[in-house]
Scaffold this motif. Structure first.
Motif, mmCIF file in Angstrom:
data_model
loop_
_atom_site.group_PDB
_atom_site.id
_atom_site.type_symbol
_atom_site.label_atom_id
_atom_site.label_comp_id
_atom_site.label_asym_id
_atom_site.label_seq_id
_atom_site.Cartn_x
_atom_site.Cartn_y
_atom_site.Cartn_z
ATOM 1 N N TRP A 144 52.314 25.825 57.627
ATOM 2 C CA TRP A 144 51.518 26.458 56.931
ATOM 3 C C TRP A 144 51.724 27.918 57.093
ATOM 4 O O TRP A 144 51.076 28.588 56.182
ATOM 5 C CB TRP A 144 50.127 26.207 58.002
ATOM 6 N N TRP A 154 45.641 9.668 67.070
ATOM 7 C CA TRP A 154 46.854 10.176 66.796
ATOM 8 C C TRP A 154 48.066 9.372 66.484
ATOM 9 O O TRP A 154 49.121 9.534 65.865
ATOM 10 C CB TRP A 154 47.243 11.435 67.453
ATOM 11 N N ALA A 201 51.712 18.978 65.296
ATOM 12 C CA ALA A 201 50.760 20.208 65.393
ATOM 13 C C ALA A 201 51.571 21.360 65.308
ATOM 14 O O ALA A 201 51.543 22.334 64.502
ATOM 15 C CB ALA A 201 50.089 20.289 66.648
ATOM 16 N N TYR A 206 45.413 17.613 60.117
ATOM 17 C CA TYR A 206 46.799 17.583 60.400
ATOM 18 C C TYR A 206 47.737 16.325 59.437
ATOM 19 O O TYR A 206 48.888 16.356 59.580
ATOM 20 C CB TYR A 206 47.032 17.420 62.055
ATOM 21 N N ARG A 214 53.231 21.251 61.730
ATOM 22 C CA ARG A 214 52.282 21.688 60.882
ATOM 23 C C ARG A 214 52.131 23.144 60.847
ATOM 24 O O ARG A 214 51.889 23.832 59.765
ATOM 25 C CB ARG A 214 51.067 20.889 60.836
ATOM 26 N N ARG A 215 51.813 23.806 61.944
ATOM 27 C CA ARG A 215 51.367 25.051 62.045
ATOM 28 C C ARG A 215 52.781 26.058 61.587
ATOM 29 O O ARG A 215 52.184 27.263 61.454
ATOM 30 C CB ARG A 215 50.846 25.459 63.507
#
Lengths: 236, 477
Positions: free
Chosen positions: A27, B374, A20, B407, A23-24
């Motif tokens: 992005w 996950w 997370a 994701y 990726r964030r």
């Protein structure tokens, strides 16, 4: 970003937190390098912008504790200098003073944070909703807890207030701990992918330390919001 | 005592009858619960009547398939009655119910064998009541952690229970160090099965891999190759623990559409071709485990082979349907390793475009903690481009699944969330793909299967449609 001992602490989808964060960043066009740190590997925490420490089963936890004990002073210094850290479950407990087992044995922790943990007979297991303040705004965060340890805070702020579930110890109604830029929590699930406010908070804090002054570009978080709302509706 | 015994039996029978007429409570644990409450020793009393042998299958993945294969082999070749707990009813209540169903009105049993799949955490409790002659351990992966605590504890439970059994023989997966160690730590006579090295093995393990460390000395295990997850050829650099020599080994495994095959080498000697109408390499492990049990029961290899060639998958174990001439596959997923295997099958299905439905529930039987999603390598899907029409996410945690796909790099516009199963199944079936592939967790599987069988025809793999043994010899060289 440093991901500590991913080959050891790979329980409960913790790597979702790493995904997370990375990726964030990407992005938004922010370059991020994820370094997976193994036992005994030579590293300097000064090089890191964000450090993630998860939990594992007992045996793996002991290995991690032994390795981190040798890096204790370095980590303490980095924390005092504002290193951004997320520690979950076993990693959370390890940052404290000690873990007292059911038969009264005290396993020393790193002693970086003013907290201690003692084992309970029953595991605290289930969905959790926590209310917390981030940048002056109140947010609701959801996750899943599964821990036998009861953690008690000394002169430390909790991460938030338990709305549903058990939290730190099932008694005082608080969840997690905060100190400088260190955030500790019992919530996995994993925590960051759907609770985007937390993920972005870590990104913003890490960038701020590098002198970045701009606001983070908002992303389309409709999936994440729906995932959180579904759970809030169910457990509150 | 006899009065309570019969009372318990009849009360459970009544509960089964009510469940059947009302159509509710399929796979319910209530009848077994009632019987054990009225007469706690009922399972012991019934189990004692098995004349020739009790075979128990435990482990994380493949219990149902392996047990059904074993029951097929025993039933086809020994001819006499076999008691089996079908379709995952594998807690002590489900095992008890299976015996009660087979018993006469006064508790008499006429069965030579019992083939039972038993949940790992229930294993100690079940084998306190019934004494197995053979115990098969398929593999150990992390599964439903919130129910069991951690994997190490589950293995310790099984280990301690095995040690207490007097005259048991073990059938163990040689490729899984967590399972193979049981031979040495329990000291029980063991038969090992495994897959030989083949071109599809990998040099690196997956993220969901367990067991990096030697169970005896704690050193990191060295692998020369991996089959999948922690299964492979391992050796401890610190002590003498290593993959044991196999008694039953699958050589040259092949996956050809809806068929898996290999040659079985028995005790380093003769080779026998084997073909099973199932998909996925992991099912070959189940077949080899069943082979091993057959050999321990002195069934000849021809008999074992022809039983396995006619094997019918149980609900949701790669069950096949047809919707307007297009194939639909339904598969149960319950942990990262099983899900990864399901995804690699999904990537290899012979179709231009696939409609995918993923149904995730988080009831007790699914595991309330869905963080295991996950640990599944969904990232493999993002590279497959146009292979997938839509991803329909359904179930109580449909949104969580959608987040996971996002994701993993799956484009958001290809993801549709429909928590309602009926809408989800219809939408997936109507997708642009020439095939559909459904994955569901345990409690989502039943409703999805029921709805699917309303729209699509179940495809029966009749024994005569399975290639004959002589044909299979050719295809495996």
């Amino acid at each position: 970003m440093f991901h500590l001992y991913p080959d050891l602490l790979n329980l409960y989808g913790d790597r979702g937190n790493v995904m997370a964060f990375a990726r964030r960043c990407r992005w938004r066009g922010i370059d991020v390098e994820v370094r997976q740190i193994s036992l005994g590997e030579k590293v300097s925490f000064k090089e890191a912008d964000f450090l993630f420490l998860g939990g594992g089963s007992d045996r793996e936890q002991n290995l991690m504790a032994g390795d981190l004990a040798a890096r204790k002073e370095q980590l303490r210094e980095a924390v005092e200098e504002g290193l951004v850290v997320l520690a979950i479950c076993g990693g959370y407990q390890l940052l404290g003073k000690y873990y007292r087992t059911l038969d009264g044995k005290e396993i020393p922790g790193l002693g970086i944070l003013d907290l201690y943990t003692r084992a309970g007979r029953e595991r605290l297991i289930g969905n959790v909703a926590v209310e917390m303040e981030i940048n002056g705004m109140t947010h609701r965060v959801v996750g899943f807890e599964n821990h036998a340890g009861r953690t008690f805070l000394g002169d430390l702020k909790p991460l938030g207030k338990v709305l549903a579930g058990r939290g730190n110890n099932g008694e005082d109604g608080f969840e997690g701990a905060r100190y400088n830029n260190v955030f500790c929590s019992y919530l996995h699930g994993p925590l960051l992918p759907k609770n985007t406010v937390l993920a972005d908070n870590f990104i913003a804090l890490a960038l701020k330390r590098r002198g970045w002054r701009e606001e983070l570009r908002p992303l389309d978080d409709s999936f994440e919001k729906a995932a959180v709302d579904t759970m809030l509706k169910r457990i509150l | 005592m006899i009065v309570r015994f019969i009372l318990a039996l009849w009360a459970a029978r009544l509960a089964m009858f009510v469940a059947r007429v009302t159509g509710r409570g399929k796979g319910s644990s209530l009848p077994g619960k009632i019987a054990l409450k009225i007469y706690p020793r009922i399972l012991k009393q019934l189990g004692r009547q098995i004349k020739k042998g009790i075979i128990v299958v435990t482990g994380t993945n493949g219990k149902t398939t392996t047990n059904n294969m074993i029951a097929g082999i025993v039933g086809d070749n020994k001819g006499s009655g076999v008691i089996i707990n079908r379709e995952g009813a594998n807690l002590i209540t489900g095992v008890t119910a299976a015996f009660i169903r087979a018993a006469g009105p006064f508790g008499g049993l006429h069965a030579d064998y019992a083939c039972l799949e038993v949940d790992e955490a229930s294993f100690p409790g079940v084998v306190r009541e019934i004494t197995p002659d053979i115990v098969v351990v398929t593999n150990f992966f992390r599964d439903q952690l919130d129910r069991y605590g951690e994997l190490d504890k589950t293995i310790a439970l099984v280990k301690d229970a095995l040690k207490k059994l007097d005259s048991v023989r073990l059938v163990l997966n040689a490729d899984d160090p967590l399972v193979a160690q049981l031979g040495r730590v329990t000291g029980k006579p063991s038969v090992f099965f495994g897959l030989a090295r083949h071109p599809g093995v990998s040099g690196t393990g997956s993220a969901a891999r367990e067991a990096k460390f030697c169970p005896f000395c704690g050193a990191e295990l060295a692998y020369s190759y991996y089959q999948y997850s922690q299964l492979g050829n391992y050796k401890c650099p610190g002590c003498e623990f290593a993959r044991p020599q196999t008694d039953v080994e699958g050589v040259d495994p092949g996956v050809d559409g809806m068929l898996v095959s290999c040659r079985v080498r028995f005790r380093q000697g003769n080779m026998y071709p084997l073909q099973i109408p199932v998909t996925g390499l992991y099912n070959l492990y189940n077949g080899l485990a069943a082979c091993s049990v057959g050999l321990l029961l002195d069934i000849d290899m021809d008999g074992i082979r022809s039983s396995l060639a006619g094997y019918l998958p149980a609900t949701g174990r790669m069950e096949k349907f047809l919707y307007r001439g297009k194939p639909v596959l339904l598969n149960l997923v319950k942990n990262p390793t099983g899900f990864n295997e399901g995804l690699s099958t999904l990537l290899s299905v012979p179709a231009e475009r696939v409609n995918v439905l993923i149904a995730i529930n988080d009831n007790d039987a699914d595991g309330r903690d869905i963080s295991w999603l996950w640990d599944v390598d969904f990232e493999v899907l993002s590279g497959a481009g146009e292979k997938f029409g839509t991803f329909v996410c359904s179930g109580r945690r449909a949104w969580e699944m959608a987040v996971r796909l996002k994701y993993a790099g799956v484009r958001e516009e290809t993801v549709t969330v429909l928590e309602d199963f009926d809408q989800a199944v219809r939408t997936a079936l109507e997708g642009t793909g020439d095939m559909s592939y459904f994955l569901a967790t345990y409690t989502a599987l039943w409703p999805v299967e029921r709805i699917l069988s309303g729209y699509a025809q179940r495809e029966r793999t009749l024994p005569e449609s399975v290639p004959s043994i002589s044909g299979s010899v050719k295809s495996v060289r």
